[in-house]
Design a protein around this motif. Structure first.
Motif, PDB file in Angstrom:
ATOM      1  N   MET A 100       0.863  -1.188   0.000  1.00  0.00           N
ATOM      2  CA  MET A 100       0.000   0.000   0.000  1.00  0.00           C
ATOM      3  C   MET A 100       0.900   1.238   0.000  1.00  0.00           C
ATOM      4  SD  MET A 100      -2.245  -1.410   3.227  1.00  0.00           S
ATOM      5  CE  MET A 100      -3.717  -0.404   3.150  1.00  0.00           C
ATOM      6  N   LEU A 101       0.745   2.080  -1.008  1.00  0.00           N
ATOM      7  CA  LEU A 101       1.473   3.359  -1.038  1.00  0.00           C
ATOM      8  C   LEU A 101       0.460   4.436  -0.672  1.00  0.00           C
ATOM      9  CD1 LEU A 101       3.671   2.955  -4.267  1.00  0.00           C
ATOM     10  CD2 LEU A 101       4.256   2.421  -1.888  1.00  0.00           C
ATOM     11  N   VAL A 102       0.631   4.996   0.512  1.00  0.00           N
ATOM     12  CA  VAL A 102      -0.395   5.861   1.110  1.00  0.00           C
ATOM     13  C   VAL A 102       0.123   7.291   1.186  1.00  0.00           C
ATOM     14  CG1 VAL A 102      -1.805   6.257   3.161  1.00  0.00           C
ATOM     15  CG2 VAL A 102      -1.179   3.907   2.512  1.00  0.00           C
ATOM     16  N   THR A 103      -0.508   8.189   0.428  1.00  0.00           N
ATOM     17  CA  THR A 103      -0.145   9.601   0.536  1.00  0.00           C
ATOM     18  C   THR A 103      -0.892  10.199   1.727  1.00  0.00           C
ATOM     19  OG1 THR A 103      -1.819   9.989  -1.171  1.00  0.00           O
ATOM     20  CG2 THR A 103       0.473  10.008  -1.868  1.00  0.00           C
ATOM     21  N   MET A 104      -0.161  10.933   2.555  1.00  0.00           N
ATOM     22  CA  MET A 104      -0.740  11.405   3.814  1.00  0.00           C
ATOM     23  C   MET A 104      -1.564  12.683   3.635  1.00  0.00           C
ATOM     24  SD  MET A 104      -0.072   9.231   6.109  1.00  0.00           S
ATOM     25  CE  MET A 104      -0.660  10.192   7.515  1.00  0.00           C
ATOM     26  N   VAL A 133       4.377  -0.785   8.884  1.00  0.00           N
ATOM     27  CA  VAL A 133       4.279   0.593   8.402  1.00  0.00           C
ATOM     28  C   VAL A 133       5.662   1.221   8.300  1.00  0.00           C
ATOM     29  CG1 VAL A 133       3.283   2.880   8.819  1.00  0.00           C
ATOM     30  CG2 VAL A 133       2.001   0.813   9.452  1.00  0.00           C
ATOM     31  N   LYS A 134       5.943   1.770   7.122  1.00  0.00           N
ATOM     32  CA  LYS A 134       7.179   2.516   6.881  1.00  0.00           C
ATOM     33  C   LYS A 134       6.773   3.921   6.460  1.00  0.00           C
ATOM     34  CE  LYS A 134       9.261  -1.309   7.650  1.00  0.00           C
ATOM     35  NZ  LYS A 134       9.985  -1.492   8.921  1.00  0.00           N
ATOM     36  N   ARG A 135       7.720   4.846   6.514  1.00  0.00           N
ATOM     37  CA  ARG A 135       7.350   6.237   6.246  1.00  0.00           C
ATOM     38  C   ARG A 135       8.484   6.953   5.526  1.00  0.00           C
ATOM     39  NH1 ARG A 135       3.471  10.252   8.800  1.00  0.00           N
ATOM     40  NH2 ARG A 135       4.396  12.129   7.968  1.00  0.00           N
ATOM     41  N   ALA A 136       8.119   7.766   4.545  1.00  0.00           N
ATOM     42  CA  ALA A 136       9.105   8.613   3.860  1.00  0.00           C
ATOM     43  C   ALA A 136       8.644  10.060   3.951  1.00  0.00           C
ATOM     44  CB  ALA A 136       9.245   8.204   2.396  1.00  0.00           C
ATOM     45  N   ASP A 137       9.532  10.930   4.410  1.00  0.00           N
ATOM     46  CA  ASP A 137       9.191  12.350   4.531  1.00  0.00           C
ATOM     47  C   ASP A 137      10.041  13.243   3.645  1.00  0.00           C
ATOM     48  OD1 ASP A 137       6.985  12.812   6.435  1.00  0.00           O
ATOM     49  OD2 ASP A 137       8.237  11.601   7.755  1.00  0.00           O
ATOM     50  N   SER A 138      10.934  12.628   2.858  1.00  0.00           N
ATOM     51  CA  SER A 138      11.699  13.442   1.914  1.00  0.00           C
ATOM     52  C   SER A 138      11.810  12.688   0.593  1.00  0.00           C
ATOM     53  CB  SER A 138      13.103  13.724   2.465  1.00  0.00           C
ATOM     54  OG  SER A 138      13.874  12.539   2.430  1.00  0.00           O
ATOM     55  N   MET A 145      12.897   3.754   0.313  1.00  0.00           N
ATOM     56  CA  MET A 145      11.872   3.258   1.232  1.00  0.00           C
ATOM     57  C   MET A 145      10.817   2.441   0.472  1.00  0.00           C
ATOM     58  SD  MET A 145      12.829   4.130   4.207  1.00  0.00           S
ATOM     59  CE  MET A 145      11.385   3.657   5.132  1.00  0.00           C
ATOM     60  N   ALA A 146      10.464   2.901  -0.727  1.00  0.00           N
ATOM     61  CA  ALA A 146       9.461   2.182  -1.526  1.00  0.00           C
ATOM     62  C   ALA A 146      10.005   0.825  -1.961  1.00  0.00           C
ATOM     63  CB  ALA A 146       9.060   3.025  -2.733  1.00  0.00           C
ATOM     64  N   SER A 147      11.267   0.803  -2.360  1.00  0.00           N
ATOM     65  CA  SER A 147      11.883  -0.461  -2.763  1.00  0.00           C
ATOM     66  C   SER A 147      11.902  -1.444  -1.591  1.00  0.00           C
ATOM     67  CB  SER A 147      13.304  -0.182  -3.263  1.00  0.00           C
ATOM     68  OG  SER A 147      14.001  -1.386  -3.428  1.00  0.00           O
ATOM     69  N   GLN A 166       3.187  14.391   4.145  1.00  0.00           N
ATOM     70  CA  GLN A 166       2.713  15.635   3.523  1.00  0.00           C
ATOM     71  C   GLN A 166       3.848  16.667   3.429  1.00  0.00           C
ATOM     72  OE1 GLN A 166      -1.057  16.485   5.274  1.00  0.00           O
ATOM     73  NE2 GLN A 166      -1.720  17.764   3.589  1.00  0.00           N
ATOM     74  N   ARG A 167       4.882  16.482   4.217  1.00  0.00           N
ATOM     75  CA  ARG A 167       6.035  17.372   4.108  1.00  0.00           C
ATOM     76  C   ARG A 167       6.694  17.193   2.744  1.00  0.00           C
ATOM     77  NH1 ARG A 167      10.995  16.604   7.985  1.00  0.00           N
ATOM     78  NH2 ARG A 167      12.359  18.206   7.141  1.00  0.00           N
TER      79      ARG A 167
END
Lengths: 183, 196
Positions: A100-104, A133-138, A145-147, A166-167
């Protein structure tokens, strides 16, 4: 200008990652943050984009896809996570891989109060169901992170959500949109 | 006993000589019904996921366009996933059939009435969504026709089969979801499926 160009390229990198992994079914409830990635998937002849009426349909669709030998991905915004919760029981109970690729929303700099409760609860409710759950902010960390999330899901047969902060995406300013739709 | 169709006879008829058809069943009675007709590696009975059976069928149908995919579910389960009728109609899978065994009841929870007991027309909703073939079945001849249409595989099909609200002994499939998934994939994709 150069920076902006680099930032706008992340959907292309995600598309390339999905294509390389052999993702065939792309289940979507649209989000502005996923707009470019959705377009890239629609143009890709090896992918089938399936528009959903509700995100939980995607959890079930991709279970069926895996039964039939197809890899898939679910693109959605964080408000849709709440719609998925009970359906995720199937992913856990049957050990279905699910990416799941979830845009915040309701995250960094949010304008809309209605987005905040679900946005704030997104990670907690996913983890309560057993989703990793993993998270990317940049932008810099997003492709890696997606890989990692993709490999984790399909190598270890479990649901994995990557939250795209969202950042990274930028928060929509509704006040500006009352003045012009071109912004 | 009413003169309505009996669900297990309907399911036995539909699954007799099924060949390599792939079968998904919604939770509760439809899962017991397909198991009563004979446990099978190419059955995927749901133990939960209410409202998701038709979508599991769609994902499977898109992944396996040369195989016939048959979803057998109940009226309560279908009512919880009505949006999926629109999603399926838009995808136009030629090889997907959805059969709703409509007893107008939530059978597992005490036979409470569903909306179909009060006039909600599931076949009409499927037609309005744009599913190519929709039919309502309430006779043995109708079941025979439905079977021909299912295995002809010409376009997505939705059937609302009116059945008696009988309470029957449960016939349980294995309940380990990973086992159900793995044996299905091995039967469909071969031993390499475990190494995908």
């Amino acid at each position: 200008m150069k920076k902006k160009k680099a930032e706008s390229a992340w959907p292309d990198e995600l598309h390339a990652l999905l294509a390389d992994a052999g993702v065939r079914q792309v289940a979507i409830v649209p989000d502005a943050g996923h707009a470019r990635l959705i377009k890239l998937c629609e143009k890709d002849q090896t992918m089938r984009v399936v528009r959903l009426t509700s995100e939980q349909e995607g959890v079930a669709l991709l279970a069926g896809a895996w039964l039939g030998g197809d890899k898939g991905v679910l693109l959605m915004q964080s408000s849709g996570v709440g719609n998925c919760i009970n359906m995720l029981a199937m992913s856990i109970a049957c050990q279905f891989p699910l990416l799941m690729l979830v845009t915040m929303r309701g995250d960094h700099g949010e304008f809309n109060p209605a987005q905040v409760p679900m946005g704030n609860a997104t990670q907690a409710v996913l983890e309560a169901m057993g989703v990793l759950v993993k998270r990317a902010d940049s932008v810099a960390e997003l492709p890696e992170m997606a890989s990692g999330a993709l490999r984790l899901a399909f190598n270890t047969f479990r649901p994995v959500a990557l939250l795209i902060g969202q950042r990274l995406l930028g928060a929509k300013d509704f006040r500006k949109l009352t003045k012009s739709v071109s912004e | 006993m009413s003169n309505k169709l009996r669900r297990r006879e309907v399911v036995e008829t539909l699954l007799a000589g099924r060949g390599d058809a792939l079968v998904v069943a919604g939770l509760g009675a439809p899962s017991w019904d397909i198991t009563h007709a004979g446990d099978h590696a190419l059955n995927f009975p749901l133990w939960g996921a209410m409202g998701g059976a038709a979508m599991v069928g769609l994902g499977l149908a898109l992944a396996q366009p040369k195989k016939r995919v048959l979803v057998i579910t109940g009226d309560g389960e279908m009512l919880m996933g009505l949006g999926s009728l629109a999603t399926i109609a838009v995808q136009r899978p030629r090889n997907l059939a959805i059969v709703v065994l409509d007893n107008e009841r939530y059978g597992e929870t005490g036979m409470q009435e569903t909306h179909t007991a009060h006039g909600v027309d599931l076949a009409g909703m499927a037609r309005a969504a744009g599913i190519a073939q929709t039919l309502r079945v309430n006779t043995p001849a109708g079941v025979s026709r439905l079977k021909r249409l299912i295995y002809a595989g010409k376009g997505a099909l939705f059937a609302q089969v009116k059945v008696d609200a009988e309470k029957l002994p449960l016939v349980l499939p294995p309940r380990d979801g990973a086992l159900l998934k793995n044996r299905f994939r091995a039967a469909l994709l071969g031993p390499d499926a475990a190494h995908q």
